[in-house]
Write a protein that holds these residues in place. Structure first.
Motif, PDB file in Angstrom:
ATOM      1  N   THR A 113      -3.820   1.846  -3.607  1.00 61.56           N
ATOM      2  CA  THR A 113      -3.607   3.222  -3.198  1.00 61.56           C
ATOM      3  C   THR A 113      -4.959   3.934  -3.158  1.00 61.56           C
ATOM      4  OG1 THR A 113      -2.345   5.271  -3.528  1.00 61.56           O
ATOM      5  CG2 THR A 113      -3.153   4.172  -5.510  1.00 61.56           C
TER       6      THR A 113
ATOM      7  N   THR B 280      -6.146   6.135   4.606  1.00 63.11           N
ATOM      8  CA  THR B 280      -4.743   5.710   4.630  1.00 63.11           C
ATOM      9  C   THR B 280      -4.190   5.692   6.062  1.00 63.11           C
ATOM     10  OG1 THR B 280      -4.201   7.977   4.009  1.00 63.11           O
ATOM     11  CG2 THR B 280      -4.179   6.355   2.286  1.00 63.11           C
TER      12      THR B 280
ATOM     13  N   SER C  77      -2.403   2.457   7.679  1.00 62.52           N
ATOM     14  CA  SER C  77      -1.078   2.469   8.329  1.00 62.52           C
ATOM     15  C   SER C  77      -1.197   2.024   9.777  1.00 62.52           C
ATOM     16  CB  SER C  77      -0.379   3.819   8.208  1.00 62.52           C
ATOM     17  OG  SER C  77      -1.264   4.881   8.225  1.00 62.52           O
TER      18      SER C  77
ATOM     19  N   ILE D 197       0.870  -1.177   0.000  1.00 61.87           N
ATOM     20  CA  ILE D 197       0.000   0.000   0.000  1.00 61.87           C
ATOM     21  C   ILE D 197       0.905   1.224   0.000  1.00 61.87           C
ATOM     22  CG2 ILE D 197      -1.673   1.312   1.368  1.00 61.87           C
ATOM     23  CD1 ILE D 197      -2.500  -1.596   2.443  1.00 61.87           C
TER      24      ILE D 197
ATOM     25  N   ALA E  34       0.637   5.492  -0.307  1.00 60.54           N
ATOM     26  CA  ALA E  34      -0.330   6.579  -0.372  1.00 60.54           C
ATOM     27  C   ALA E  34       0.279   7.885   0.088  1.00 60.54           C
ATOM     28  CB  ALA E  34      -1.552   6.245   0.477  1.00 60.54           C
TER      29      ALA E  34
ATOM     30  N   TYR F  94       3.637  -0.812   3.957  1.00 58.46           N
ATOM     31  CA  TYR F  94       3.044   0.510   3.792  1.00 58.46           C
ATOM     32  C   TYR F  94       4.164   1.478   3.409  1.00 58.46           C
ATOM     33  CZ  TYR F  94       0.162   4.622   4.445  1.00 58.46           C
ATOM     34  OH  TYR F  94      -0.537   5.781   4.225  1.00 58.46           O
TER      35      TYR F  94
END
Lengths: 404, 303
Positions: free
Chosen positions: A78, A37, A41, A25, A27, A53
């Motif tokens: 994302t 997001t 996280s 992931i 972002a 992440y």
């Protein structure tokens, strides 16, 4: 066992991504996507989700990380909004051209200038020709279900999928929804297995310069030129609609929800007048339709468009064959022309015998309030007096709630 | 701290990782680096390449000059794509070395944001910038590393007015695991620095001066000589930075003895791109080199 929750749309999306077991992931924060997001996280840092992440330095890089990860065989995700999506635009085209099965949530927001952090659909509409599948959720349950189904669709057809949901109206409001059980999701969504992954043991050169014409490879096999590759993307995106329906049917069997993957009608069976809209506003229209039927005796329905690209040309035209009037309410437009959805719908209807009277309403740009009473009045007027307009008047978008 | 070149033409592997025949011009500095660099990197690598001459040199679909897995990506995102590939390798528990290989435009100009992000995150990748000091693939336009006075198609007649960016210094300011400068004229120095970098975790950055005969205006046979002259004049320095400590590599180290230095004019006159330089500009450039080396001689006096 599935879980029933009350939470925000952003958290609903995060939980779906967690269930989908995205492996990478990346972002970049932008309002109103940020809580999604942050949640991801948080669950990764807490060890509740096994994923990488990557906190990147821009949206352009967010999608770049996903492109790299997916090209090397990882399921990647994302999310962004507004100008963030525009900053990614080059990568959107790249991901689609690379046929990477990425999923991205776009928490829809107006585009600057001037700055606006509030909802409309201009961000998604500006990227409609990037080669991504674009779906629109109307509520939190659809955010969960569509996100899970989007991963399977992307991985089956090798086309990236953008899951759109309205900033604030859905992202920051709390609604009840059901979250499927992890094991059941694993069965629905098997691990990602990419045929052309970057592998030193089976080296391939991906996205190489491709000539205008088809060429033979070293084994004498004809390989497509650029135009053939583009044709295949288009054809396979058209076919993706059927795959989306099959996935929806399978999902419905497993989880008990679905049945309207492309068009979601409300009171359309006997309707003389049909509203066409995308996202949360389509649900807002339910009460308008109920009132118009009850108070005015008007046979009105609303048809929510669940998938915008590929555009369900035949399905939507056929669904409107008995309508006298069709009213398109949309949160974006192609400047200097009309609403993009309106223009698409008009073109879809052209080859069909019934071409209902069409109306285009522009609403809620940059978060301008959309009072249900305004929807009621404009729809009522269009139903009663719509056919009195000249062709040019009828074809000109009407702006609702202007404060000029 | 300096790396003695251990590999020589006798013990260099004879295994080739690039197919014979590619689209490079004769005398191409990059093709030397690519061929020798791959020998150091070995097969367990994945390459990430933005638009650059390397894109073309690797071949046009469905033909490839390289035997390695290569991901071509957008111009501005090389280091970010490499980050994604590395993340996928980590997921699979693979040590596979991810190598980003970009030109000066793709690194110093359009790609610097993504590179800075990857440096700050200290991604476990090797980033190689082959610096031919202009946008050569698109036909010799000025880049951020084009030297002052250099004639390009976008700095015609009087040459580039501004100084070039010191990209390895910008990279070094991020305190990455390893920074090395190299030259296409010393491919085995590059080879051995790559071998060293493979054993270091974190971001390893290589900046390589890469002569380009059509872009620089010289005969194809001059590639190696020009690169060597740039070093012997003290204009381009070969060094490594490890744990924040800079050390000069052999070809540059000898210049700590002032008598070994050649005049800048030797380098400039080998190339037509510097023909617009005035005597005053050349003198000013020579003075900057002398000042830099005076400082080096103080800094490295103990070595």
């Amino acid at each position: 066992m599935s879980k029933k929750l009350i939470d925000s749309g952003n958290n609903a999306a995060a939980m779906a991504v967690q269930l989908a077991e995205a492996e990478v992931i990346a972002a970049y924060p932008i309002t109103p996507q940020t809580p999604l997001t942050e949640k991801l996280s948080e669950v990764i840092a807490a060890g509740k989700m096994d994923a990488e992440y990557v906190a990147v330095e821009s949206e352009h890089s967010a999608l770049a990380v996903c492109i790299g990860a997916a090209s090397a065989g990882s399921r990647a995700f994302t999310a962004t909004s507004s100008n963030g999506l525009l900053y990614m635009s080059e990568q959107l085209h790249w991901a689609a051209g690379s046929r990477l099965p990425l999923v991205m949530c776009v928490v829809n927001r107006g585009i600057g200038a001037p700055w606006s952090v509030w909802n409309d659909h201009q961000d998604a509409m500006s990227q409609r020709d990037a080669g991504w599948i674009q779906i629109f959720a109307k509520d939190h349950q659809e955010i969960v279900d569509m996100t899970l189904k989007a991963f399977r669709l992307a991985e089956l057809v090798h086309i990236p999928v953008m899951v759109n949901y309205d900033g604030y109206y859905l992202s920051h409001t709390y609604m009840p929804f059901e979250l499927p059980e992890a094991k059941a999701v694993q069965e629905f969504l098997p691990p990602y297995d990419y045929a052309h992954t970057l592998d030193p043991e089976k080296p391939e050169s991906l996205n190489t310069v491709t000539l205008p014409y088809a060429r033979l490879d070293i084994n004498g096999v004809k390989r497509p030129g650029y135009m053939d590759i583009r044709h295949n993307l288009h054809q396979e995106m058209r076919l993706a609609m059927e795959v989306w329906e099959e996935i929806d049917a399978d999902y419905a069997q497993r989880f008990g929800r679905g049945g309207a993957p492309i068009l979601d009608p409300y009171c359309c069976d006997d309707a003389d007048f049909v509203v066409v809209a995308m996202g949360s506003i389509a649900n807002q229209f339910h009460v308008v339709v109920d009132r118009l039927r009850e108070e005015e005796g008007l046979k009105v329905g609303v048809l929510a468009l669940q998938i915008y690209r590929p555009f369900p040309t035949a399905k939507i035209a056929e669904a409107l064959q008995n309508a006298k009037g069709v009213m398109v309410y949309e949160k974006g437009l192609s400047y200097g022309n009309q609403g993009a959805l309106y223009a698409d719908l008009k073109s879809a209807l052209y080859p069909y015998p019934n071409r209902p009277q069409l109306h285009n309403f522009i609403v809620g740009l940059g978060g301008r309030d959309i009072p249900t009473e305004d929807l009621f009045q404009t729809l009522k007027t269009a139903c009663l007096n719509g056919d009195r307009n000249s062709p040019e008047q009828a074809d000109t978008p009407q702006w609702i709630g202007l404060q000029l | 701290m300096s790396t003695a070149t251990k590999t020589n033409v006798v013990n260099l592997t004879t295994e080739e990782f690039v197919h014979p025949g590619n689209r490079a011009c004769s005398g191409c500095g990059l093709s030397i680096l690519y061929r020798i660099g791959l020998k150091a990197l070995g097969r367990d690598c994945i390459f990430v390449v933005p638009p650059s001459y390397l894109t073309v040199m690797q071949g046009l679909y469905p033909i490839a000059a390289s035997q390695m897995p290569i991901l071509n990506g957008t111009f501005a995102s090389t280091a970010a794509i490499a980050t994604g590939v590395r993340a996928a390798m980590k997921r699979r528990g693979k040590q596979t070395q991810v190598v980003a290989w970009a030109g000066d435009g793709g690194t110093a100009d359009i790609g610097i944001q993504a590179l800075s992000g990857a440096l700050e995150r200290n991604e476990d990748i090797i980033y190689i910038c082959y610096d031919n000091e202009a946008y050569m693939n698109t036909g010799v336009q000025r880049s951020g590393t084009t030297p002052q006075g250099g004639l390009t198609t976008t700095t015609p007649y009087s040459g580039k007015k501004e100084n070039s960016k010191n990209l390895p210094a910008i990279v070094a300011a991020h305190n990455p695991a390893y920074v090395a400068t190299c030259s296409a004229s010393y491919p085995l120095d590059f080879h051995d620095k790559l071998i060293k970098a493979k054993g270091i975790r974190g971001l390893k950055y290589f900046h390589i001066q890469t002569p380009c005969p059509p872009g620089w205006g010289c005969d194809e046979r001059m590639t190696i000589k020009i690169g060597k002259a740039a070093i012997d004049c003290g204009l381009f320095d070969l060094y490594e930075i490890e744990n924040g400590k800079k050390s000069l590599s052999e070809p540059s180290k000898k210049l700590l003895n002032k008598d070994k230095m050649r005049p800048l004019q030797d380098y400039l006159k080998m190339q037509t791109r510097f023909k617009a330089l005035s005597a005053e500009q050349t003198t000013a450039m020579q003075e900057r080199i002398d000042t830099k080396w005076a400082a080096y001689r103080q800094d490295f006096a103990a070595q």
